[in-house]
Design an enzyme around this catalytic site. Structure first.
Site, PDB file in Angstrom:
ATOM      1  N   SER A  55      -9.677   2.689   2.841  1.00  0.00           N
ATOM      2  CA  SER A  55      -8.773   3.336   1.903  1.00  0.00           C
ATOM      3  C   SER A  55      -7.891   2.368   1.120  1.00  0.00           C
ATOM      4  O   SER A  55      -7.394   2.719   0.055  1.00  0.00           O
ATOM      5  CB  SER A  55      -7.866   4.292   2.670  1.00  0.00           C
ATOM      6  N   SER A  64      -9.740   0.342   6.967  1.00  0.00           N
ATOM      7  CA  SER A  64      -9.145   0.400   5.624  1.00  0.00           C
ATOM      8  C   SER A  64      -8.527  -0.894   5.124  1.00  0.00           C
ATOM      9  O   SER A  64      -8.200  -1.012   3.948  1.00  0.00           O
ATOM     10  CB  SER A  64      -8.097   1.513   5.563  1.00  0.00           C
ATOM     11  N   LYS A 103       0.852  -1.196   0.000  1.00  0.00           N
ATOM     12  CA  LYS A 103       0.000   0.000   0.000  1.00  0.00           C
ATOM     13  C   LYS A 103       0.887   1.245   0.000  1.00  0.00           C
ATOM     14  O   LYS A 103       1.895   1.289   0.721  1.00  0.00           O
ATOM     15  CB  LYS A 103      -0.915  -0.013   1.234  1.00  0.00           C
TER      16      LYS A 103
END
Lengths: 511, 505
Positions: free
Chosen positions: A156, A180, A81
């Site tokens: 996210s 997330s 990420k």
């Protein structure tokens, strides 16, 4: 016909790599090819590190050939990420303000991945600074859900979940401030775990809200998450909030999975109103399966949970407003010089005006307000009290249950653009995941099937007391086995094949 | 140039009210929150880590040695040590502040509620109340280029060096200080000097003001005096004078601000709440940025750090290791040595207390040790423009005193011996031997000289025999001259009187 290497779990791929049946270069190239084939539609990646990944893979192959003792996962590709700083790979946290920034140092989790010989194939898309539940707040355009490209992949960490669901990577790193990792897992049919706060070092994770953020694993199977967690977890002297505990092997917990006699508390407040019928249906089925395997299902109340979102949306923006202050153009990242020059304050202001997206600005303003003199007690102070109440609720609930359970999110994946004009409705999507962050406890989301009304994935969330992450791996792995036994296949084998050119690449491709 | 009121007149009209913030750079090996060496200067932006630069993803870790130093300092200031204290973020945008927040301590400082005994040059003892001492990190250093003054106004651009960013600081904040009255400037100097003594005694900082290891921000306001029986006037508006880089400047800056504020207030003007910049060269302050109590730093607990929870054992261990407080030490020595206030004050002002302590430890009587150090040695040092401590050692002074006590030297001879020691001729005994300066203690030699003197001055001899003892002076002088000073005058006197009666008429 050779096996499509991208369809293998990390564990299965690792076995083939150890045995020499497959090289890391082959495995890495297969994933890079898959990315090239499908990421134009999915847009899970912000940066694909083809050259460095292949070089790392070749290095692992060379070391293996030389007879070096390697970590069992050595040579397995992984997606990262973009919230995690990576030496030599651009890191943006989904924001224009960091466009082109290449960090001079590695996050602790990256150091651990490199030491284990995992091959980083790229950086995945995310809502700007992890602010969002859909990746639509990424400054670089949204990620698309591999199950339905018109829908959101969650957020996210939608990029990491979509990359894993689209077989672009066997597993990935995510970060979870209010859901997330877990909510994207829920909407993409993948597994994601938020560790106990302090279980994984935050050093090198670009902070959204320091007291809530945790890095964790994203994968297609519970075992793969556990294997990855075993690599990244543990104390880090560079993170003062890192726990000094010696952790058990989570992979071992998966292998010893058993729910007989396990007390599972269903959270009263996280079902019913606002929860999609198809989500609730799969949820109840999963509970029935667990009960059939010997688990004891009870009902528990978390009365303060109704205030959790309100508290979260004060604490998180308050910390974020301070954490994001460093993005001022002076030392790194974007610099915007106002027309006709100006003072350093003018440059900072112009940079932040242009560099931050609307959601980041909204939260900076909210947080600045919540911390202001005269408002601090009413907002930030009250929110911290609610946080204490939520923690007490959990402590009371865990007196009567070993794990708690709820749907991971109220609905399946919504359409891109559906909620971008309505921030509050977007925030409510995290109602079930936020309480764990406020309490610092671990939570996992595991797929439980597809909702009848839209055919989209549904996840179930288990929560355990702080430090009991292993318990989550156990119950999740047991449920995963029960479901796959019932279905006769994995859930993701049912996902659309995104690349027509690869229709023949898998035996599992046909539904 | 600001209008100034005569100092005495200002004190007639107003009561000065003070407050000090002293920042001390701790001499730890590494910075407050990173493992960069605690060193600045040198090539800009070389002594930095991702933490000092506030790079995205970096996290602070508290330096345990800095915490121990802060606790020791808090204890030396008579403070309570908080069982739990917390770091907070002080949020404001400034380019020398890498994260745009400073990690400091706000409402939960590590040390609070203490006091410091300060002795003023006039002998007055003053207790300065300490509100708190807290830990924080230093900022980077800005250099403004292109302007005439080197200040931000008029500069073309500014450079920033983060080498100093993250250097550990303790800030000592006093409570409001009342009652200093006309001694306000001297109190300011004595306070900072005492803090420096404490810090140096603890060995936790270089405490060099000229290098910025110890920095003082001086707050001052004036309160108009009211006639007896009327309620006191409210406190005046304060200014905060910065850039005060020497003890002398602290004193001058306070005096200047009292005179400046008094002139404004007496003209019916108002004081602007602001920082004032002290100019060493002109001896004046100039307006800095306006400072309001409403400045909103949006403090909140630093979520990246755990609370600081020192064990009771650690606190007691540090307490046990504390050196004696300067004021207590002074009081003890004064009593032990049986000095008058004036004598001790002289000694303190000479800065030679430690030398006297060591000289006494080496066997000298306190009065003699004081007399030599503040007398002949200090005079010589002054004449040569050097520090007295570089001339002789306490041991040498003690040896000199011992020779006097034993009667080997007279004071006059001892001064000559000291001169030889200072000239590098060796120990006092070596100088005595080499220069042949010992007192002639052979009565036979003295008697011969006395008899000769008496017989050569029969009129004097007759006077002495008549009981006019003071007449002996002329004979003593002649004898001392004959002995080249190397005789004990008291013994000579005794023998003169004896011989005057013993000699045949």
């Amino acid at each position: 016909m050779t096996t499509d290497l991208t369809r293998l779990t990390a564990d299965a791929l690792a076995i083939k790599l150890s045995s020499g049946e497959v090289s890391s270069v082959e495995a890495t190239q297969a994933h890079l090819d898959r990315i090239a084939a499908v990421d134009g539609s999915v847009h899970a990646f912000l940066h694909v590190a083809s050259d460095s990944a292949l070089a790392e893979a070749a290095d692992i192959d060379r070391r293996r050939a030389a007879g070096e003792e390697l970590h069992p996962l050595a040579g397995v590709p992984i997606a990262i990420k973009d919230v995690i700083v990576t030496k030599g790979m651009p890191t943006t946290s989904g924001s224009k303000i960091l466009e082109g920034w290449v960090p001079p140092y590695d996050a602790t989790v990256m150091t651990k991945l490199r030491a284990a010989g995992l091959v980083s194939i790229g950086k995945t898309n995310m809502d700007e600074f992890a602010m969002g539940s859909s990746t639509e707040h990424s400054a670089y355009g949204p990620t698309h859900n591999p199950w339905d490209l018109e829908r959101i992949p969650g957020g996210s960490g939608g990029g990491s979940a979509a990359a894993v669901a689209a077989f672009e990577a066997p597993f990935a790193l995510g970060s979870d401030t209010g859901g997330s990792i877990r909510q994207p897992a829920h909407v993409t049919g993948t597994v994601g775990l938020k560790p106990t706060y302090g279980g994984v070092s935050r050093y090198g994770a670009i902070a959204l809200a320091s007291s809530l953020d945790q890095i964790g694993p994203v994968s297609r199977t519970v075992l793969d998450s556990a294997l990855l967690h075993d690599v990244i977890g543990g104390h880090d002297p560079r993170d003062s909030t890192s726990l000094t505990d010696v952790w058990p092997s989570f992979a071992e917990a998966v292998r010893n999975a058993d729910v007989a006699g396990l007390r599972i508390g269903v959270i009263t407040e996280l079902q019913g109103d606002g929860f999609q019928p198809g989500v609730m249906e799969r949820f109840r089925e999963a509970l029935a399966l667990l009960e059939g395997a010997g688990a004891i299902i009870t009902e528990v109340a978390l009365p303060s949970v109704e205030h959790a979102i309100a508290a979260y949306y004060l604490i998180m923006p308050a910390e974020a407003s301070s954490n994001l202050a460093k993005f001022d153009s002076v030392r790194f990242g974007l610099r915007v010089n106002p027309k006709g020059g100006g003072t350093v304050e003018d440059v900072m202001s112009a940079t932040r005006e242009q560099g931050f997206g609307a959601e980041a600005k909204r939260r900076i303003i909210l947080g600045t307000y919540a911390l202001s003199a005269g408002y601090y007690d009413a907002y930030y102070g009250s929110a911290q009290k609610v946080r204490t109440l939520v923690q007490r609720d959990f402590a009371a609930a865990f007196a009567n249950a070993d794990v708690l359970v709820s749907p991971t999110a109220p609905t399946t994946a919504f359409k891109l653009g559906e909620k971008t004009g309505d921030p509050l409705s977007m925030y409510l999507n995290d109602i079930a995941t936020i309480p764990a962050n406020l309490a610092g406890i671990p939570g996992i989301s595991v797929p439980v099937g597809l909702a009848a009304e839209d055919g989209l994935p549904v996840g179930i969330q288990f929560l355990a007391p702080a430090r009991e992450d292993a318990r989550l791996y156990g119950v999740a792995a047991a449920l995963e086995a029960l479901l796959e036994q019932k279905w006769g296949h994995t859930l993701l084998s049912q996902a659309p094949d995104l690349s027509p050119s690869e229709m023949n690449a898998t035996d599992e491709g046909a539904v | 140039m600001a209008k100034l009121m005569d100092y005495d007149r200002a004190l007639e009209l107003f009561e000065p009210v003070l407050g000090f913030e002293v920042h001390i750079e701790l001499s730890t090996k590494t910075k407050m929150f990173s493992d960069a060496p605690n060193y600045f200067g040198g090539e800009p932006n070389t002594n930095i880590t991702p933490v000092d630069l506030g790079l995205p993803g970096s996290l602070p870790v508290v330096n345990g040695q800095a915490v121990r130093y802060a606790i020791s300092l808090g204890l030396a200031l008579g403070c309570s040590i908080a069982p739990t204290s917390r770091f907070a973020r002080k949020n404001y945008f400034y380019p020398d502040l890498a994260k745009n927040y400073q990690i400091s301590q706000s409402d939960e400082p590590i040390a609070f509620a203490g006091s410091v005994e300060v002795e003023l040059p006039n002998g007055r003892m003053f207790t300065v109340p300490i509100e708190r001492a807290h830990m924080e990190e230093d900022a980077g250093k800005l250099t403004h280029v292109g302007g005439a003054t080197g200040r931000i106004q008029g500069a073309e651009y500014s450079l920033v060096d983060y080498n100093r960013a993250g250097v550990p600081l303790v800030e000592i904040v006093t409570d409001i200080i009342y009652g200093a009255e006309a001694d306000a400037p001297e109190l300011a100097k004595a306070y900072v000097s005492t803090i420096r003594d404490i810090v140096v005694g603890l060995g936790i900082s270089e405490a060099r003001m000229e290098r910025g290891n110890l920095r003082c921000d001086a707050n001052i306001s004036l309160r108009r005096r009211t006639p007896e029986g009327e309620p006191p006037a409210p406190l005046g508006t304060r200014t905060e004078t910065k850039n005060v880089n020497s003890l002398r400047s602290v004193e001058r800056a306070i005096r200047y601000e009292i005179q400046r504020q008094a002139a404004i207030l007496d003209d019916g003007g108002t004081i602007t709440q602001e920082t004032r910049h002290w100019h060493e060269d002109t001896g004046q302050t100039s307006a800095g940025r306006p400072k309001s109590d409403a400045d909103d730093y949006r403090y909140f607990p630093e979520p990246d750090l755990l609370p600081v929870v020192p064990s009771a054992e650690l606190i007691e261990e540090l307490r046990a290791a504390l050196p004696e407080a300067p004021a207590i030490r002074r009081r003890r020595l004064k009593a032990e040595w049986n000095f008058t206030d004036l004598e001790f004050q002289d000694l303190t002002n000479s800065g030679l207390v430690n030398e006297v302590i060591e000289t006494v430890a080496a066997g000298a009587a306190p009065a003699a040790a004081r007399k030599w150090w503040t007398g002949e040695i200090a005079r010589t040092a002054n004449a040569q423009g050097v520090d007295a401590t570089t001339l002789v050692t306490p041991l040498q002074v003690a040896q000199l005193v011992a020779l006097v006590d034993a009667g080997t030297l007279t004071d006059r001879l001892a001064r000559q011996v000291l001169e030889g020691v200072i000239a590098g001729e060796g120990t006092p005994q070596q100088v005595v031997d080499a220069r042949g300066l010992a007192v002639v203690s052979d009565d036979g030699a003295l008697i011969a000289a006395i008899d000769e003197a008496l017989q050569s001055q029969p009129d004097v001899l007759a006077k002495i025999r008549d009981g006019k003892v003071q007449a002996a002076g002329a004979v003593i002088g002649a004898v001392m001259k004959a002995m080249k000073g190397q005789a004990d005058a008291a013994r000579v006197r005794e023998l003169v009187l004896e011989r005057a009666t013993a000699l045949p008429e």
